[in-house]
Scaffold this motif. Structure first.
Motif, PDB file in Angstrom:
ATOM      1  N   VAL A   1      40.930  42.827  24.329  1.00  0.00           N
ATOM      2  CA  VAL A   1      39.816  43.049  25.249  1.00  0.00           C
ATOM      3  C   VAL A   1      39.479  44.535  25.287  1.00  0.00           C
ATOM      4  N   ASN A   2      38.203  44.817  25.520  1.00  0.00           N
ATOM      5  CA  ASN A   2      37.731  46.196  25.579  1.00  0.00           C
ATOM      6  C   ASN A   2      37.048  46.535  26.894  1.00  0.00           C
ATOM      7  N   GLY A   3      36.875  45.539  27.752  1.00  0.00           N
ATOM      8  CA  GLY A   3      36.142  45.777  28.984  1.00  0.00           C
ATOM      9  C   GLY A   3      34.650  45.677  28.761  1.00  0.00           C
ATOM     10  N   ILE A   4      33.889  46.010  29.797  1.00  0.00           N
ATOM     11  CA  ILE A   4      32.428  45.896  29.719  1.00  0.00           C
ATOM     12  C   ILE A   4      31.762  47.267  29.653  1.00  0.00           C
ATOM     13  N   GLY A   5      32.582  48.288  29.516  1.00  0.00           N
ATOM     14  CA  GLY A   5      32.040  49.649  29.456  1.00  0.00           C
ATOM     15  C   GLY A   5      32.233  50.404  30.751  1.00  0.00           C
ATOM     16  N   HIS A   6      32.154  51.735  30.654  1.00  0.00           N
ATOM     17  CA  HIS A   6      32.283  52.608  31.829  1.00  0.00           C
ATOM     18  C   HIS A   6      33.631  52.427  32.537  1.00  0.00           C
ATOM     19  N   GLY A   7      34.658  52.059  31.781  1.00  0.00           N
ATOM     20  CA  GLY A   7      35.986  51.905  32.362  1.00  0.00           C
ATOM     21  C   GLY A   7      36.160  50.678  33.226  1.00  0.00           C
ATOM     22  N   LEU A   8      35.269  49.707  33.077  1.00  0.00           N
ATOM     23  CA  LEU A   8      35.318  48.496  33.903  1.00  0.00           C
ATOM     24  C   LEU A   8      35.700  47.277  33.068  1.00  0.00           C
ATOM     25  N   PHE A   9      36.331  46.309  33.744  1.00  0.00           N
ATOM     26  CA  PHE A   9      36.678  45.055  33.078  1.00  0.00           C
ATOM     27  C   PHE A   9      35.974  43.850  33.695  1.00  0.00           C
ATOM     28  N   ALA A  10      35.555  43.961  34.922  1.00  0.00           N
ATOM     29  CA  ALA A  10      34.919  42.852  35.652  1.00  0.00           C
ATOM     30  C   ALA A  10      35.819  41.618  35.681  1.00  0.00           C
ATOM     31  N   PRO A  11      37.036  41.740  36.183  1.00  0.00           N
ATOM     32  CA  PRO A  11      37.983  40.628  36.134  1.00  0.00           C
ATOM     33  C   PRO A  11      37.579  39.419  36.963  1.00  0.00           C
ATOM     34  N   GLU A  12      36.735  39.634  37.972  1.00  0.00           N
ATOM     35  CA  GLU A  12      36.336  38.522  38.839  1.00  0.00           C
ATOM     36  C   GLU A  12      35.060  37.839  38.368  1.00  0.00           C
ATOM     37  N   ASN A  13      34.448  38.363  37.310  1.00  0.00           N
ATOM     38  CA  ASN A  13      33.255  37.712  36.756  1.00  0.00           C
ATOM     39  C   ASN A  13      33.670  36.491  35.948  1.00  0.00           C
ATOM     40  N   TYR A  14      32.825  35.466  35.952  1.00  0.00           N
ATOM     41  CA  TYR A  14      33.104  34.312  35.113  1.00  0.00           C
ATOM     42  C   TYR A  14      33.028  34.717  33.645  1.00  0.00           C
ATOM     43  N   ILE A  15      33.932  34.174  32.830  1.00  0.00           N
ATOM     44  CA  ILE A  15      33.914  34.470  31.406  1.00  0.00           C
ATOM     45  C   ILE A  15      32.952  33.514  30.710  1.00  0.00           C
ATOM     46  N   ASN A  16      32.197  34.011  29.740  1.00  0.00           N
ATOM     47  CA  ASN A  16      31.257  33.138  29.046  1.00  0.00           C
ATOM     48  C   ASN A  16      31.788  32.753  27.662  1.00  0.00           C
ATOM     49  N   ASN A  17      31.067  31.869  26.998  1.00  0.00           N
ATOM     50  CA  ASN A  17      31.540  31.309  25.737  1.00  0.00           C
ATOM     51  C   ASN A  17      31.755  32.369  24.662  1.00  0.00           C
ATOM     52  N   GLN A  18      30.828  33.318  24.549  1.00  0.00           N
ATOM     53  CA  GLN A  18      30.974  34.309  23.487  1.00  0.00           C
ATOM     54  C   GLN A  18      32.100  35.295  23.778  1.00  0.00           C
ATOM     55  N   GLU A  19      32.409  35.525  25.042  1.00  0.00           N
ATOM     56  CA  GLU A  19      33.541  36.377  25.387  1.00  0.00           C
ATOM     57  C   GLU A  19      34.856  35.696  25.024  1.00  0.00           C
ATOM     58  N   VAL A  20      34.952  34.390  25.296  1.00  0.00           N
ATOM     59  CA  VAL A  20      36.133  33.627  24.895  1.00  0.00           C
ATOM     60  C   VAL A  20      36.285  33.672  23.383  1.00  0.00           C
ATOM     61  N   ALA A  21      35.175  33.454  22.677  1.00  0.00           N
ATOM     62  CA  ALA A  21      35.213  33.462  21.209  1.00  0.00           C
ATOM     63  C   ALA A  21      35.685  34.806  20.674  1.00  0.00           C
ATOM     64  N   ALA A  22      35.177  35.893  21.254  1.00  0.00           N
ATOM     65  CA  ALA A  22      35.540  37.229  20.777  1.00  0.00           C
ATOM     66  C   ALA A  22      37.026  37.502  20.973  1.00  0.00           C
ATOM     67  N   ILE A  23      37.578  37.103  22.107  1.00  0.00           N
ATOM     68  CA  ILE A  23      38.998  37.340  22.385  1.00  0.00           C
ATOM     69  C   ILE A  23      39.877  36.521  21.442  1.00  0.00           C
ATOM     70  N   LEU A  24      39.537  35.253  21.242  1.00  0.00           N
ATOM     71  CA  LEU A  24      40.324  34.416  20.337  1.00  0.00           C
ATOM     72  C   LEU A  24      40.214  34.913  18.898  1.00  0.00           C
ATOM     73  N   TYR A  25      39.028  35.346  18.516  1.00  0.00           N
ATOM     74  CA  TYR A  25      38.828  35.872  17.157  1.00  0.00           C
ATOM     75  C   TYR A  25      39.696  37.109  16.935  1.00  0.00           C
ATOM     76  N   ARG A  26      39.734  37.998  17.924  1.00  0.00           N
ATOM     77  CA  ARG A  26      40.561  39.202  17.786  1.00  0.00           C
ATOM     78  C   ARG A  26      42.042  38.848  17.719  1.00  0.00           C
ATOM     79  N   ALA A  27      42.450  37.809  18.447  1.00  0.00           N
ATOM     80  CA  ALA A  27      43.848  37.394  18.403  1.00  0.00           C
ATOM     81  C   ALA A  27      44.256  36.966  16.997  1.00  0.00           C
ATOM     82  N   VAL A  28      43.322  36.350  16.281  1.00  0.00           N
ATOM     83  CA  VAL A  28      43.585  35.963  14.892  1.00  0.00           C
ATOM     84  C   VAL A  28      43.535  37.184  13.979  1.00  0.00           C
ATOM     85  N   GLU A  29      42.482  37.971  14.100  1.00  0.00           N
ATOM     86  CA  GLU A  29      42.303  39.126  13.226  1.00  0.00           C
ATOM     87  C   GLU A  29      43.388  40.176  13.412  1.00  0.00           C
TER      88      GLU A  29
END
Length: 244
Positions: free
Chosen positions: A85-113
């Motif tokens: 994970v890299n956060g959403i910029g400006h030193g923020l992660f937005a942990p309480e925001n709902y995660i969307n499909n492309q964010e899930v995909a990006a995290i799983l893809y990085r786990a493989v890569e």
């Protein structure tokens, strides 16, 4: 409250303690999973890090909106240290925001890569669009790869919040693939087959028969073969071994 192809995924995650329902099953009634509910970003990262049982030395990357005492703080720190994970910029992660499909995909893809999911292979997508909606540029490769590999459904909208059922299906698919591949025997360039026979009154001790067995293994599997015969235990035939 789960039907169709989601039942197996939910059962797998529930049995392995990765994703629980909102009401536990009892002897008198089935549990409830609430498949259409959303999952926040902090919870998803906690879920994934826990499921993979991964740890990492923290690299100092912190997010100002993730309190140190938050229940998901350590998991987010581990995921950040491993490049998941890299956060959403400006030193923020937005942990309480709902995660969307492309964010899930990006995290799983990085786990493989990044080699965290060592036993999963993804194929590259090519010119594919999700439900006529393009993923964000930073997530396009990830989304296309997961859809092309059968981890993510092609009907999902990339920027839509992922439901508990969406996440259950993706997680179960990629975790089961990782586990099955990890358990598979390692492939070797060279194989040696050992054939052992125990002769009784000359019934098996026949060079032509034994060689036929050796030729079968060499021709079928391309392997080297050692044949060993214990000899005739009644007639006193000598033990013999051959290498083919």
């Amino acid at each position: 409250d789960v039907a169709g192809d989601g039942v197996e995924a939910v059962d797998y995650l529930y049995e392995n303690g990765i994703l629980i329902g909102v009401k536990a099953p009892t002897a008198d009634s089935s549990g409830l999973f609430d498949p259409d509910a959303k999952i926040i970003r902090g919870d998803f990262v906690k879920m994934l890090v826990s499921a993979l049982d991964i740890t990492a030395e923290q690299n100092g990357l912190t997010f100002s909106d993730v309190p140190a005492d938050a229940y998901y703080a350590e998991h987010i720190a581990i995921a950040a240290s491993l490049g998941l994970v890299n956060g959403i910029g400006h030193g923020l992660f937005a942990p309480e925001n709902y995660i969307n499909n492309q964010e899930v995909a990006a995290i799983l893809y990085r786990a493989v890569e990044n080699g965290i999911l060592k036993n999963v292979s993804l194929v590259a997508g090519d010119g594919w669009e999700l439900n006529q909606m393009e993923p964000s540029s930073w997530a396009k490769i990830s989304v296309q790869a997961l859809v092309a590999s059968g981890v993510m459904e092609g009907t999902a909208e990339p920027t839509a919040d992922a439901t508990r059922l969406d996440i259950a299906k993706m997680l179960a698919k990629i975790l089961q693939t990782n586990l099955e591949s990890k358990a598979a025997p390692e492939a070797y360039d060279e194989v040696l087959v050992v054939v052992h026979t125990n002769d009784t009154h000359g019934y098996i001790q026949n060079e032509a028969k034994v060689k036929a067995v050796a030729d079968y293994y060499k021709g079928t599997y391309g392997s080297n073969v050692i044949t060993m015969s214990a000899g005739d235990i009644y007639a006193g035939g000598a033990a013999v071994a051959h290498y083919y």
